[in-house]
Design an enzyme around this catalytic site. Structure first.
Site, PDB file in Angstrom:
ATOM      1  CB  SER A  42      21.035  -6.400 -45.731  1.00 38.61           C
ATOM      2  OG  SER A  42      20.762  -5.773 -44.495  1.00 38.61           O
ATOM      3  CE1 TYR A  80      17.685  -2.098 -48.118  1.00 38.00           C
ATOM      4  CE2 TYR A  80      17.687  -3.147 -45.953  1.00 38.00           C
ATOM      5  CZ  TYR A  80      18.382  -2.637 -47.042  1.00 38.00           C
ATOM      6  OH  TYR A  80      19.755  -2.673 -47.074  1.00 38.00           O
TER       7      TYR A  80
END
Ligand SMILES: NC(=O)c1ccc[n+]([C@@H]2O[C@H](COP(=O)([O-])OP(=O)(O)OC[C@H]3O[C@@H](n4cnc5c(N)ncnc54)[C@H](O)[C@@H]3O)[C@@H](O)[C@H]2O)c1
Length: 254
Positions: free
Chosen positions: A141, A154
């Site tokens: 990501s 996260y």
């Protein structure tokens, strides 16, 4: 047909980016295993692939459970002969500040995103070695390398996924196994919708707001990530390993 004759496992392929990857890979000739925690969405992806003339099978899988991952690889090998491609797409989305996050939250996010990804790699290695090599694509990501407010668990997990990608690439090059990552920016998926709902935001307004980081002033579609994964999984990326492709509409240019 860029994946003709290849056998691919895509984890978390019942929704969003994983679904788009499974459908694209099948349309490029791969036999696909949809490995998914949620049976309904997973079977729906399989049905859509098979209805379009592709080849897909479903396997109920929890990547955080090593026994389940072992069964996933055994079933893929039984159905398609071997495993040439693994896409580690499934993820847990746990957000918050360091004070919000409980040990149970940490165990969840690291157990799925980092340890679960490692389970999948460990279990496909015998089949890939037997096949003479393979390609592994991890969904990292932009959160692997930027900080975002109240995104601690996260982002820590996605930073680890990028480092896992680099270290695996070094360790597995001798086996002719390439390991690369795709780093998406803000993409319209169920995970994003759930995050928007948890913040109590209006979905249309949130899509506009999340799109503002990109100079295109929009969020991305799952298919725009799937094409990056396709390139990395295909023989076209034969000289790439330990690398990552950022697909974020330019959101992290500066
Ligand atoms: N959506 C975004 O904006 C975005 C941005 C950057 C990176 N990513 C990454 O892309 C990947 C896909 O994200 P998405 O937005 O499509 O998510 P999503 O929630 O829409 O889909 C994820 C799928 O994974 C499945 N899953 C969750 N835990 C699992 C487990 N333990 N075992 C097997 N399957 C499991 C879910 O059931 C779901 O179908 C993730 O790795 C995510 O971190 C997404």
């Amino acid at each position: 047909m860029r994946l003709e004759g290849k056998s691919a496992i895509v984890t978390g392929a019942g929704n969003g980016i994983g679904k788009a990857i499974a459908e694209l890979f099948a349309s490029e000739g791969a036999s696909v295993m949809v490995a998914e925690l949620e049976d309904g969405p997973g079977r729906a992806t399989v049905d859509s692939i098979n209805a379009a003339g592709g080849a897909a099978v479903f396997q109920h899988t929890d990547i955080s459970n090593e026994g389940s991952v072992g069964a996933m690889v055994a079933a893929a090998t039984a159905a398609h002969g071997t495993v040439n491609i693994l896409v580690n797409n499934a993820a847990a989305f746990v957000f918050g500040t360091v004070e919000d996050v409980t040990d149970a939250d940490w165990n969840k996010v690291l157990g799925v995103n980092v340890i679960g990804t490692s389970h999948c790699v460990r279990h496909v290695l015998p089949a890939m070695r037997k096949a003479g090599g393979g390609a592994i694509v991890n969904l990292a990501s932009v959160s692997s390398f930027i900080a975002q407010p109240a995104f601690i668990p996260y982002n820590a997990s996605k930073g680890a996924v990028l480092q896992l990608t680099r270290c695996l690439a070094l360790d597995l090059a001798a086996d002719n196994i390439r390991v690369n990552a795709v780093c998406p920016g803000a993409i319209k998926t169920r995970a994003t919708d759930q995050h928007i709902a948890s913040l109590g935001l209006d979905p249309e307004e949130a899509y506009l707001e999340f799109g503002q980081d990109s100079p295109f002033k929009r969020m991305g579609e799952p298919s725009e990530i799937a094409y990056g994964a396709l390139f990395l999984a295909s023989d076209e990326a034969s000289f790439m390993t330990g690398s990552h492709i950022v697909i974020d509409g330019g959101a992290t240019i500066d």
